[in-house]
Design a protein around this motif. Structure first.
Motif, PDB file in Angstrom:
ATOM      1  N   VAL A  19     -23.502  -7.900  22.657  1.00 19.75           N
ATOM      2  CA  VAL A  19     -22.699  -9.186  23.288  1.00 19.75           C
ATOM      3  C   VAL A  19     -21.550  -8.968  24.032  1.00 19.75           C
ATOM      4  N   GLY A  23     -21.111  -9.663  28.001  1.00 15.24           N
ATOM      5  CA  GLY A  23     -19.710 -10.324  28.254  1.00 15.24           C
ATOM      6  C   GLY A  23     -18.717  -9.655  29.208  1.00 15.24           C
ATOM      7  N   VAL A  26     -20.187  -9.942  32.779  1.00 14.40           N
ATOM      8  CA  VAL A  26     -20.170 -11.001  33.453  1.00 14.40           C
ATOM      9  C   VAL A  26     -18.674 -11.534  33.602  1.00 14.40           C
ATOM     10  N   TYR A  27     -17.786 -11.280  32.768  1.00 15.49           N
ATOM     11  CA  TYR A  27     -16.370 -11.935  32.850  1.00 15.49           C
ATOM     12  C   TYR A  27     -15.582 -11.070  34.253  1.00 15.49           C
ATOM     13  N   PHE A  42     -13.073 -17.846  27.879  1.00 19.19           N
ATOM     14  CA  PHE A  42     -14.405 -17.066  28.319  1.00 19.19           C
ATOM     15  C   PHE A  42     -15.023 -16.639  26.996  1.00 19.19           C
ATOM     16  N   SER A  43     -14.073 -16.001  26.256  1.00 16.07           N
ATOM     17  CA  SER A  43     -14.792 -15.307  24.866  1.00 16.07           C
ATOM     18  C   SER A  43     -15.245 -16.182  23.858  1.00 16.07           C
ATOM     19  N   TRP A  46     -18.516 -17.726  25.397  1.00 18.43           N
ATOM     20  CA  TRP A  46     -19.445 -16.603  25.440  1.00 18.43           C
ATOM     21  C   TRP A  46     -20.178 -16.450  23.924  1.00 18.43           C
ATOM     22  N   PHE A  49     -22.426 -19.090  23.216  1.00 14.91           N
ATOM     23  CA  PHE A  49     -23.791 -18.881  23.536  1.00 14.91           C
ATOM     24  C   PHE A  49     -24.565 -17.653  22.815  1.00 14.91           C
ATOM     25  N   ALA A  50     -23.817 -16.590  22.334  1.00 14.92           N
ATOM     26  CA  ALA A  50     -24.403 -15.432  21.653  1.00 14.92           C
ATOM     27  C   ALA A  50     -24.701 -15.813  20.233  1.00 14.92           C
ATOM     28  N   TRP A  72     -30.118 -18.397  26.153  1.00 13.54           N
ATOM     29  CA  TRP A  72     -29.545 -17.242  26.158  1.00 13.54           C
ATOM     30  C   TRP A  72     -30.447 -15.984  26.090  1.00 13.54           C
TER      31      TRP A  72
END
Length: 363
Positions: A19, A23, A26-27, A42-43, A46, A49-50, A72
Motif C-alpha cells: 500500500v 501510494g 501515485v502521490y 492523500f494518506s 489512500w 481505498f486500501a 482497488w
C-alpha cells in the motif's frame, strides 16, 4: 494459534508495505502533474481505498465502499505489475520524464478498465453437441443451458442477469443449470435490487437447478439464499441426487468449502446407470472420481479462467481443467469461466459466457 498470528502479522506488514509503495508512486506523480501537496489528505483517502475491502464487510449496505474495494483490486493487481517497470525504466534511463511515464501508465489503466468492462458486461454464448451412449425410452435428446459465477450483487447486477435470462429463454432449453456462486456472498443485494423478479422469468421444460459455491458459504446466509432461490423458481440441490422426468439423473454437490459434504460415491447410490447422469460441482477439484463412477456430464465453474491476466497461470497449475470442455473416457467435463465476475467488473483474460449443450442419446 501462534502460527496463525504470525502468518497474520506477516501478511499485515507485507500488505501495508505494498500500500505504501503504490501510494508513494501515485502521490509523487500527482504532485508533479497537478502540483498537489496534501500528504495528510492523500494518506487518509489512500488508506480508505486500501482498507475498503475490510470496511465493506462490516455491513452489506456499505454500497460505495464495496464499489471502491472492487476497483482497488485492479489498482493493486496492475499497479504491482506496472509500477516496478516504470521505476526501473526511470532508473535505467534518467532522460525519461516521470510525468510522461505516469501518463502512459494512466492510459494503460484506462485501457484495461475500458476493455475489461466490455469483456465483463458483454457475455457470449458457446454451443456444443455431445453424444451419450445411454438408452432412454422417453427422450432421445435434450438441451441444457449452463452458467456459473454470476456473483449477483452491486456491480454484477440486475441488467446482467436480464441478459442471461433473455439469452437462455431464446434457446428454449429443456433444463438450466446454475453452477454455484450465484450471489456475491450475501443475497442482500439480490433481494434489494429485485433480481428475483428477473430470475422468475427464466424458463426451462424440466426446471432450473443450482448448487452452492464457495461465495454462498462466505456470505453465511445459506438458508436465506436457498429460500430466495426457491421463490425465484430455482431449486438448489445440496448433496442431492434426483431423477427428472424419468429420463436422467442430476446430482448437485455441496461446495468443497463444506468439509462435511457427502462423497460422490454416496450420492451415486440411487442412480440407474442406464439413464444419463449429470453432476454439478462448483469447484473442479476432482475430475477422477466422476470418471471412475461413470458420470456422463460433469459441470463446474469457480475458476473464472483467472478473470484478470495473468492469473490464469495460477488456475492452470491448480486445476486439471481450468476452463472449457474435456472428454475423459466417457465423461463430458465442462468448466465455465462464469457469466458474471468477482470483485472488479473487469475481465482481461476471459469473457462472461453462457453454454448451450445439446445432448444426443444413442444405443
Amino acid at each position: 494459534m501462534k502460527r496463525r498470528v504470525i502468518v497474520g502479522f506477516v501478511f499485515f506488514v507485507l500488505y501495508n508495505a505494498i500500500v505504501y509503495y503504490l501510494g508513494w508512486n501515485v502521490y509523487h506523480w500527482l504532485e508533479l502533474a497537478f502540483h498537489i501537496k496534501m500528504p495528510i489528505v492523500f494518506s487518509i483517502v489512500w488508506l480508505y481505498f486500501a482498507y475498503s475491502v475490510v470496511i465493506s464487510n462490516f455491513n452489506e449496505r456499505f454500497r460505495i465502499t464495496k464499489v471502491v474495494s472492487c476497483y482497488w483490486m485492479i489498482l493493486m493487481e496492475y499497479g504491482l505489475l506496472l509500477f516496478p517497470i516504470a521505476n526501473i525504466l526511470l532508473w535505467l534511463v534518467p532522460s525519461f520524464h516521470m510525468l510522461w511515464v505516469g501518463y502512459i501508465i494512466l492510459f494503460i489503466f484506462i485501457a484495461i478498465i475500458g476493455f475489461g468492462s466490455y469483456m465483463a458486461y458483454s457475455p457470449v454464448v458457446h454451443r456444443k453437441t455431445i453424444q451419450i451412449k445411454k438408452q432412454n425410452q422417453t427422450i432421445q435428446n435434450f438441451r441444457m443451458v449452463i452458467a456459473s459465477d454470476f456473483h449477483l450483487g452491486i456491480l454484477s447486477n440486475k441488467n446482467l442477469l436480464q441478459k442471461f435470462v433473455m439469452r437462455s429463454n431464446a434457446e428454449k432449453p429443456d433444463i438450466v443449470f446454475l453452477v454455484g456462486d450465484i450471489v456475491d456472498d450475501h443475497p442482500y443485494w439480490y433481494k434489494a435490487y429485485d433480481m428475483d423478479e428477473v430470475m422468475k422469468t427464466l424458463t426451462a421444460a424440466y426446471g432450473i437447478y443450482g448448487v452452492l459455491g464457495n461465495h454462498e458459504y462466505y456470505g453465511k446466509a445459506i438458508p436465506t439464499f436457498v429460500n430466495e432461490m426457491k421463490k425465484s423458481g430455482v431449486q438448489i440441490l445440496r448433496d442431492e441426487t434426483i431423477c427428472i422426468a424419468d429420463s436422467f439423473y442430476v446430482t448437485g454437490r455441496e461446495d468443497k468449502t463444506n468439509k462435511s459434504r457427502k462423497s460422490l460415491q454416496q450420492l451415486s447410490t440411487m442412480v440407474n446407470t442406464r439413464l444419463p447422469w449429470i453432476v454439478m460441482d462448483h469447484t473442479p477439484s476432482d475430475l477422477e472420481t466422476p470418471v471412475e463412477l461413470g458420470v456422463d456430464v460433469h459441470l463446474s465453474g469457480h475458476t473464472h479462467l483467472g478473470q484478470l491476466w495473468p492469473n490464469q497461470w495460477i488456475t492452470r497449475k491448480t486445476f486439471e481443467l481450468d476452463y472449457g470442455y474435456l472428454l475423459k473416457k466417457t465423461t463430458h467435463i465442462l468448466v465455465s469461466s462464469g457469466f458474471g465476475f468477482w470483485g472488479p467488473p473487469i475481465r482481461t483474460n476471459s469473457r462472461s459466457e453462457m453454454w448451450v449443450i445439446d445432448v444426443e442419446l444413442y444405443d
